[in-house]
Motif scaffolding. Structure first.
Motif, PDB file in Angstrom:
ATOM      1  N   TRP A 165      -6.453   3.260   3.984  1.00  0.00           N
ATOM      2  CA  TRP A 165      -5.117   2.818   3.555  1.00  0.00           C
ATOM      3  C   TRP A 165      -4.055   3.185   4.611  1.00  0.00           C
ATOM      4  CZ3 TRP A 165      -5.697  -0.685   0.162  1.00  0.00           C
ATOM      5  CH2 TRP A 165      -6.588  -0.559  -0.902  1.00  0.00           C
ATOM      6  N   GLN A 167      -8.531 -11.858   6.356  1.00  0.00           N
ATOM      7  CA  GLN A 167      -8.014 -10.603   5.816  1.00  0.00           C
ATOM      8  C   GLN A 167      -6.550 -10.812   5.433  1.00  0.00           C
ATOM      9  OE1 GLN A 167      -8.216  -7.862   9.273  1.00  0.00           O
ATOM     10  NE2 GLN A 167      -5.982  -7.890   9.209  1.00  0.00           N
ATOM     11  N   PRO A 221     -10.480  -1.054   1.377  1.00  0.00           N
ATOM     12  CA  PRO A 221     -11.317  -2.101   1.982  1.00  0.00           C
ATOM     13  C   PRO A 221     -11.453  -1.878   3.477  1.00  0.00           C
ATOM     14  CG  PRO A 221      -9.083  -2.896   1.693  1.00  0.00           C
ATOM     15  CD  PRO A 221      -9.107  -1.513   1.120  1.00  0.00           C
ATOM     16  N   ASP A 222     -12.412  -2.570   4.086  1.00  0.00           N
ATOM     17  CA  ASP A 222     -12.650  -2.425   5.521  1.00  0.00           C
ATOM     18  C   ASP A 222     -11.436  -2.807   6.350  1.00  0.00           C
ATOM     19  OD1 ASP A 222     -15.207  -1.581   4.986  1.00  0.00           O
ATOM     20  OD2 ASP A 222     -16.133  -3.543   5.356  1.00  0.00           O
ATOM     21  N   VAL A 267      -4.620  -3.771  -2.620  1.00  0.00           N
ATOM     22  CA  VAL A 267      -5.686  -4.574  -3.206  1.00  0.00           C
ATOM     23  C   VAL A 267      -6.660  -3.634  -3.919  1.00  0.00           C
ATOM     24  CG1 VAL A 267      -5.524  -6.496  -1.573  1.00  0.00           C
ATOM     25  CG2 VAL A 267      -6.994  -4.542  -1.028  1.00  0.00           C
ATOM     26  N   GLU A 268      -7.705  -4.203  -4.453  1.00  0.00           N
ATOM     27  CA  GLU A 268      -8.702  -3.435  -5.218  1.00  0.00           C
ATOM     28  C   GLU A 268      -8.086  -2.791  -6.458  1.00  0.00           C
ATOM     29  OE1 GLU A 268     -11.836  -3.513  -4.848  1.00  0.00           O
ATOM     30  OE2 GLU A 268     -12.251  -4.056  -2.770  1.00  0.00           O
ATOM     31  N   THR A 287       0.826  -1.203   0.000  1.00  0.00           N
ATOM     32  CA  THR A 287       0.000   0.000   0.000  1.00  0.00           C
ATOM     33  C   THR A 287       0.864   1.259   0.000  1.00  0.00           C
ATOM     34  OG1 THR A 287      -1.834  -1.109   1.110  1.00  0.00           O
ATOM     35  CG2 THR A 287      -1.716   1.287   1.337  1.00  0.00           C
ATOM     36  N   ARG A 305     -11.786  -5.125 -10.217  1.00  0.00           N
ATOM     37  CA  ARG A 305     -11.077  -4.872  -8.953  1.00  0.00           C
ATOM     38  C   ARG A 305     -11.663  -5.782  -7.876  1.00  0.00           C
ATOM     39  NH1 ARG A 305      -8.846   0.556  -8.899  1.00  0.00           N
ATOM     40  NH2 ARG A 305      -9.473   1.717 -10.769  1.00  0.00           N
ATOM     41  N   ASN A 357      -8.364  -2.330   5.722  1.00  0.00           N
ATOM     42  CA  ASN A 357      -7.303  -1.315   5.667  1.00  0.00           C
ATOM     43  C   ASN A 357      -7.950   0.049   5.406  1.00  0.00           C
ATOM     44  OD1 ASN A 357      -4.812  -0.102   5.716  1.00  0.00           O
ATOM     45  ND2 ASN A 357      -4.013  -1.129   3.903  1.00  0.00           N
ATOM     46  N   ASN A 358      -8.836   0.417   6.298  1.00  0.00           N
ATOM     47  CA  ASN A 358      -9.624   1.633   6.164  1.00  0.00           C
ATOM     48  C   ASN A 358      -8.720   2.860   6.036  1.00  0.00           C
ATOM     49  OD1 ASN A 358     -11.998   3.157   6.079  1.00  0.00           O
ATOM     50  ND2 ASN A 358     -11.923   3.539   8.287  1.00  0.00           N
ATOM     51  N   ASN A 393     -10.959  -7.174  -3.474  1.00  0.00           N
ATOM     52  CA  ASN A 393     -10.149  -7.026  -2.256  1.00  0.00           C
ATOM     53  C   ASN A 393      -9.221  -8.209  -2.022  1.00  0.00           C
ATOM     54  OD1 ASN A 393     -11.845  -9.023  -1.274  1.00  0.00           O
ATOM     55  ND2 ASN A 393     -12.794  -7.740   0.293  1.00  0.00           N
TER      56      ASN A 393
END
Length: 227
Positions: free
Chosen positions: A73, A134, A67-68, A81-82, A49, A212, A70-71, A214
């Motif tokens: 980032w 996760q 994503p949840d 991801v994504e 990230t 995309r 890694n709110n 997660n």
């Protein structure tokens, strides 16, 4: 981009299905010998990230939706991801490389091993049963014989090739580049949310280049660095 890369020498591997691996799918067959005729380099870990933030900060590329797990980032040591195949290709071009071919990826991921995994799964990979559902910071599990981390589990990794479920039936024996066209791109390695039967070095995933998810990340490769 601030990440570490490993330089690999040319070599030969048996790509795809391995005797004794009862989880193999049809698109992993038949096993076939492939020679990588040129040395290349590849990321020691998936792109993090933090590295992707550096890319986004120096280009017009936007960060993907966080994503949840890694709110915002905030954890820069988790794999990004994504990201779509297009995002991954843009990043690798920015840092001076490219996405590895599917053959290069498998050669690197095996690390000289001829097994379905290069060690006991809990020692080398994050997957559904041990991940807490996760992904985790990169390089927390044991590396393979080439010093690469997380080539199994953690996140699926986009590679350069188009996907064809029958491609292995007529693969070039040297430096295969994948089909000339297609509707899907290949991902490799399994991920944090999949069962052990998917987290194997020969497993193949595919999706639309713009998709995309997660569970989708990548690592870059390229030609050997100059001396």
């Amino acid at each position: 981009d601030g990440l570490k890369y490993v330089s690999l020498s040319p070599g030969t591997l048996i790509m795809g299905w391995l005797p004794g691996d009862n989880e193999c799918q049809d698109d992993e067959k038949p096993a076939h010998q492939v020679t990588i005729t040129k040395g290349f380099w590849i990321g020691q870990t998936p792109v993090t990230t933090g590295a992707y933030k550096r890319f986004a900060g120096s280009t017009a590329h936007q960060m993907p939706p966080a994503p949840d797990f890694n709110n915002g980032w905030t954890n820069e040591n988790m794999p990004i991801v994504e990201v779509s195949w297009d995002d991954a290709q843009a990043y690798c071009g920015w840092m001076g490389g490219r996405l590895p071919t599917e053959a290069e990826w498998e050669y690197a991921a095996r690390g000289g091993s001829t097994e379905a995994r290069y060690g006991p799964i809990d020692e080398v990979a994050w997957y559904h049963d041990n991940s807490g559902v996760q992904p985790h910071d990169v390089a927390q599990k044991r590396s393979n014989g080439f010093g690469l981390y997380d080539v199994l589990g953690n996140v699926w990794e986009w590679v350069n090739d188009w996907y064809d479920e029958r491609y292995y039936q007529n693969t070039p024996s040297q430096d295969p580049q994948g089909p000339g066209s297609g509707g899907f791109r290949v991902l490799r390695g399994g991920c944090w949310n999949f069962s052990p039967r998917v987290v194997r070095v020969s497993v193949r995933e595919m999706n639309y280049p713009a998709f995309r998810g997660n569970v989708y990340g990548f690592r870059c490769g390229g030609e050997v660095f100059p001396p």
